[in-house]
Structure formats: C-alpha cells, structure tokens
Design an enzyme around this catalytic site. Structure first.
Site, mmCIF file in Angstrom:
data_model
loop_
_atom_site.group_PDB
_atom_site.id
_atom_site.type_symbol
_atom_site.label_atom_id
_atom_site.label_comp_id
_atom_site.label_asym_id
_atom_site.label_seq_id
_atom_site.Cartn_x
_atom_site.Cartn_y
_atom_site.Cartn_z
ATOM 1 N N HIS A 152 0.849 -1.202 0.000
ATOM 2 C CA HIS A 152 0.000 0.000 0.000
ATOM 3 C C HIS A 152 0.878 1.243 0.000
ATOM 4 C CE1 HIS A 152 1.090 -0.494 4.249
ATOM 5 N NE2 HIS A 152 0.904 0.823 4.355
ATOM 6 N N HIS A 166 4.795 0.019 0.031
ATOM 7 C CA HIS A 166 5.505 -0.792 1.021
ATOM 8 C C HIS A 166 4.597 -1.878 1.576
ATOM 9 C CE1 HIS A 166 3.725 2.732 2.991
ATOM 10 N NE2 HIS A 166 3.596 2.011 4.097
ATOM 11 N N ARG A 224 6.434 -8.810 16.078
ATOM 12 C CA ARG A 224 6.957 -7.524 15.582
ATOM 13 C C ARG A 224 5.968 -6.401 15.902
ATOM 14 N NH1 ARG A 224 6.718 -4.296 11.048
ATOM 15 N NH2 ARG A 224 8.656 -3.202 10.646
ATOM 16 N N ASP A 252 0.748 5.190 1.744
ATOM 17 C CA ASP A 252 0.039 5.794 2.872
ATOM 18 C C ASP A 252 -0.762 7.013 2.426
ATOM 19 O OD1 ASP A 252 1.148 3.895 4.503
ATOM 20 O OD2 ASP A 252 2.665 5.220 5.366
HETATM 21 C C1 LIG Z 1 -4.533 8.296 8.728
HETATM 22 C C2 LIG Z 1 -4.700 7.055 8.401
HETATM 23 C C3 LIG Z 1 -3.832 6.291 7.463
HETATM 24 C C4 LIG Z 1 -4.349 4.892 7.536
HETATM 25 C C5 LIG Z 1 -5.752 5.213 7.744
HETATM 26 C C6 LIG Z 1 -5.731 6.206 8.875
HETATM 27 O O1 LIG Z 1 -6.917 6.855 9.067
HETATM 28 C C7 LIG Z 1 -5.328 5.498 10.154
HETATM 29 C C8 LIG Z 1 -4.763 4.150 9.904
HETATM 30 C C9 LIG Z 1 -3.787 4.119 8.749
HETATM 31 C C10 LIG Z 1 -3.475 2.726 8.230
HETATM 32 C C11 LIG Z 1 -2.367 2.022 9.023
HETATM 33 C C12 LIG Z 1 -2.092 0.649 8.399
HETATM 34 C C13 LIG Z 1 -1.962 0.717 6.880
HETATM 35 C C14 LIG Z 1 -3.113 1.570 6.274
HETATM 36 C C15 LIG Z 1 -3.087 1.499 4.763
HETATM 37 C C16 LIG Z 1 -4.391 1.127 6.889
HETATM 38 O O2 LIG Z 1 -5.132 0.269 6.476
HETATM 39 O O3 LIG Z 1 -4.624 1.858 8.052
HETATM 40 C C17 LIG Z 1 -3.019 2.976 6.831
HETATM 41 C C18 LIG Z 1 -4.066 3.991 6.336
HETATM 42 C C19 LIG Z 1 -3.661 4.757 5.096
HETATM 43 O O4 LIG Z 1 -2.512 5.184 4.982
HETATM 44 O O5 LIG Z 1 -4.524 4.929 4.251
HETATM 45 O O1 LIG Z 2 4.896 -2.067 10.372
HETATM 46 C C1 LIG Z 2 5.531 -1.425 9.557
HETATM 47 O O2 LIG Z 2 6.754 -1.402 9.511
HETATM 48 C C2 LIG Z 2 4.791 -0.619 8.506
HETATM 49 C C3 LIG Z 2 3.442 -0.137 8.934
HETATM 50 C C4 LIG Z 2 2.741 0.637 7.865
HETATM 51 O O3 LIG Z 2 3.063 0.566 6.708
HETATM 52 C C5 LIG Z 2 1.621 1.503 8.248
HETATM 53 O O4 LIG Z 2 1.240 1.555 9.446
HETATM 54 O O5 LIG Z 2 1.085 2.177 7.327
HETATM 55 FE FE LIG Z 3 2.089 2.170 5.550
#
Ligand SMILES: C=C1C[C@]23C[C@@]1(O)CC[C@H]2[C@@]12CCC[C@@](C)(C(=O)O1)[C@H]2[C@@H]3C(=O)O
Ligand SMILES: O=C(O)CCC(=O)C(=O)O
Ligand SMILES: [Fe+2]
Length: 356
Positions: A236, A293, A303, A238
């Site tokens: 994905h 990533h 982890r 961010d």
């Molecule tokens: C700000 C944010 C990015 C995120 C969605 C969120 O609202 C909070 C959780 C974030 C996260 C963390 C894990 C990977 C990710 C792709 C997900 O599913 O939740 C990211 C979201 C994002 O970057 O879109």
């Molecule tokens: O766990 C990690 O190193 C990456 C986590 C991540 O990609 C995320 O929270 O968006």
């Molecule tokens: Fe991420």
C-alpha cells in the site's frame, strides 16, 4: 473543522474486516490467511528470523538513504530520497528515543492483552479510531497477519474501556509522542515545502496542525507458523503528506523499488523511517514518489511498529504545484474528499484524480 472520523463515516466497513483473528491459539496457518501456496517461488522475499540485519547477501541490493537531520545538506538529500525512493531513514531527528520506546511498551501492553479485552476498544464500522484489522483489508482476498490500534486525537475514551483504572499511563505516553511527532512533522514539512518552492499562502497551515488531522497507528505482527505463505501488511501507499515510522528490532518492512523489487528496510532503533504519502505525491506533481511498502512476518519473533501519519488539515484542498496548469497531473482535491476516495477505491485512488 472537518475530522478524519468524518471522512470515514461515509465508508463503513463490515465487521469481518475489523475484528482480527485470535492469533494466540493457532499452530497452523488458516486458509483465510494463506496468501501463497507452499511451493510458490520466493514470492514473499522472506527473511529468516536469524537474519534480522538483512545484509546484502548478493552484494547488489540497495537500501533506502540514511539522512542526518543535522547535515547542512539534509533538505537536498531529502528531496533526492523522495524523488528516487519515496522514503528515507532519518537520524538525529531530535525525538527522544526513550519516548518512542515508551509508546512501544504501551503497544506491547495492549496487544498482549486477551482478545476479549482488546475487543472492548474495537473500531466501529464507520470509525477511524480503535482496535482492528488494517482498513485496507476489504481490498484483498485474504486476511493479513496483523492487528492494529488507530489513535486520532485523545485515546482516553478507548483507554478507559480497556484499563478502567490504569488508562492514564497510556494516554500520557501517547500525548508526549504526539507532541514530538507534531514538532518533527512541522520541521520536515517546512523543509519539503521549501524544496518544492510552495508559495507562502499555500503553507499557512503548517505549524497549526492539531492532533485531529494526524493519526497514530500501533501495529502488531504476531509470530506466524508459516511466514512464507502469510502477509503482515499488504502492499500500500500511505494516505498522508508523509508518515514517520519506528520499527523495533525485528525486520519485516519492505519498500518496492522499480528495477529492484522488494527491498528490506533494516531496523535501527535510533532512526525513524519517513515515507512520502499520497498528498505529497499530489502536491509535488508526482516528483516525489509515494512509496509502495508492505510487511512480511516472522516465525519466532513478534513484531511491533509505531506510525505517525501527518496530514494537511481535513478541510484543506491540495493541488499540484505547477507553473503551467496544463502540466498538472492531478486535479485539485479536498483532503477529506481524498480520504473518502481512498477508502472506497484504495489502489485506484490516485488514478481517479489523475488528469490524463
Ligand atoms: C490516517 C490514516 C492512514 C491509515 C488510515 C488512517 O486513518 C489510520 C490508519 C492508517 C493505516 C495504518 C495501516 C496501513 C493503512 C493502509 C491502513 O489500512 O490503516 C493505513 C491507512 C492509510 O494510509 O490509508
Ligand atoms: O509495520 C511497519 O513497519 C509498517 C506499517 C505501515 O506501513 C503503516 O502503518 O502504514
Ligand atoms: Fe504504511
């Protein structure tokens, strides 16, 4: 002022994409979590548990740039790293490592709780905060080997549900971390915006961000009986301006680099990883990459990671900075609107706002 929670309210998730599996009792990989067949060839580029430092075994694998924030050329180096990788490791970042470790300790305290305790803080279907699977879960046919806890603003209402009498330590540690992340984010935003020559009127918001447009994500990847067939966090980019990430001593994070494939990011407790997110990719008119990533898992090592997502204000509109508007590769898009587009379309989101 619009909030991240509002952005997600219109895109509720089904509970099966929120409630994580109870990983604690599993000795085999359930089919629901099997991404690869046993004999798929090197699909996961998995590193063995004892290979935590991931040295270049064949000599030629590059690694993301390491930038010293105290280096007088830090800004230019950051620009090059964002152009070539969409990510870099930052040392001398000014954030107290012990404050980060305290948050990691709290993350361990939370994820080590019995499932029924953790479920007290379950994210609601249309919510942004709380415990649950990664919100990208519905876009993949299999589930990830992962649990997350998302914090937007104060975590106190969730913390009180989990530890009715002992929630304060958690809240205090998170608040200290939020303040440090805000300060570092402001510094990095200024450097990146200077580099991109963003005009003054476009950066008035910098420094005025509050904890409602940033988000903290605590990530946990339990030990996995068949790490080669599982996926910690699926590929994905961010949804942020940039993300500041700390991974503890256990490896797992990989960044996709054109021409090299998945490249491991070696853990370094004293440095922070910075990923360029979708918003900086848009504002830079795709000059800065947004790093794709993912996370692979381990057989014998749990982890943990802590991520801070730095966003522009939710009621702000982003657009590519270009001299000639015909050169813009993306249309103007509201920050809250883009969160909605991403929640609905995930990997297609950038192409949906593309001008070509
Ligand atoms: C700000 C944010 C990015 C995120 C969605 C969120 O609202 C909070 C959780 C974030 C996260 C963390 C894990 C990977 C990710 C792709 C997900 O599913 O939740 C990211 C979201 C994002 O970057 O879109
Ligand atoms: O766990 C990690 O190193 C990456 C986590 C991540 O990609 C995320 O929270 O968006
Ligand atoms: Fe991420």
């Amino acid at each position: 002022m619009a909030t991240l929670s509002e952005a997600y309210r219109e895109h509720p998730l089904h509970l099966r994409h929120i409630i994580p599996l109870d990983f604690s009792s599993l000795s085999t990989l359930p089919d629901s979590h099997a991404w690869f067949q046993p004999h798929d060839h090197d699909h996961n580029n998995h590193q063995d548990d004892d290979d935590d430092h991931g040295h270049d075994r064949d000599g030629g694998i590059p690694s993301i740039p390491i930038i010293d924030l105290a280096d007088p050329n830090a800004m230019e180096l950051m620009g090059m790293a964002c152009e070539n990788w969409g990510a870099f490791q930052l040392k001398n970042h000014g954030v107290s490592v012990s404050d980060i470790e305290e948050v990691e300790k709290e993350a361990k305290r939370f994820f080590d709780l019995p499932t029924e305790q953790k479920l007290k803080a379950l994210r609601s279907p249309g919510g942004a905060t709380g415990y649950g699977r990664a919100r990208i879960s519905p876009f993949f046919p299999k589930f990830m080997w992962h649990e997350g806890f998302t914090i937007v603003g104060s975590p106190s209402s969730d913390a009180k549900k989990i530890w009715p009498n002992h929630y304060q330590t958690f809240c205090d540690k998170i608040e200290i971390f939020q303040k440090q992340m805000n300060a570092l984010s402001e510094k990095l935003t200024r450097m990146m915006f200077n580099l991109l020559e963003i005009p003054e009127e476009e950066k008035k918001w910098v420094g005025s961000t509050n904890s409602n447009n940033g988000a903290i994500q605590l990530n946990f990847y339990p030990c996995c009986p068949e790490p080669n067939r599982a996926m910690g966090l699926a590929p994905h980019t961010d949804t942020s301006l940039f993300t500041i990430l700390h991974q503890s001593e256990t490896n797992g994070l990989q960044i996709f680099k054109e021409g090299n494939g998945w490249v491991q990011v070696n853990p370094n407790p004293n440095s922070l990883i910075v990923h360029t997110g979708d918003f900086l990719h848009i504002i830079s008119n795709a000059r800065f990459k947004c790093a794709l990533h993912r996370v692979v898992v381990n057989r014998n090592k749990k982890r943990y990671s802590v991520a801070y997502f730095h966003n522009p204000p939710l009621d702000y509109v982003v657009s590519p900075l270009v001299v000639n508007s015909n050169d813009a590769r993306f249309r103007r898009v509201g920050v809250k609107e883009y969160f909605g587009i991403k929640a609905k379309n995930f990997g297609e989101a950038l192409s949906l706002i593309s001008t070509s």
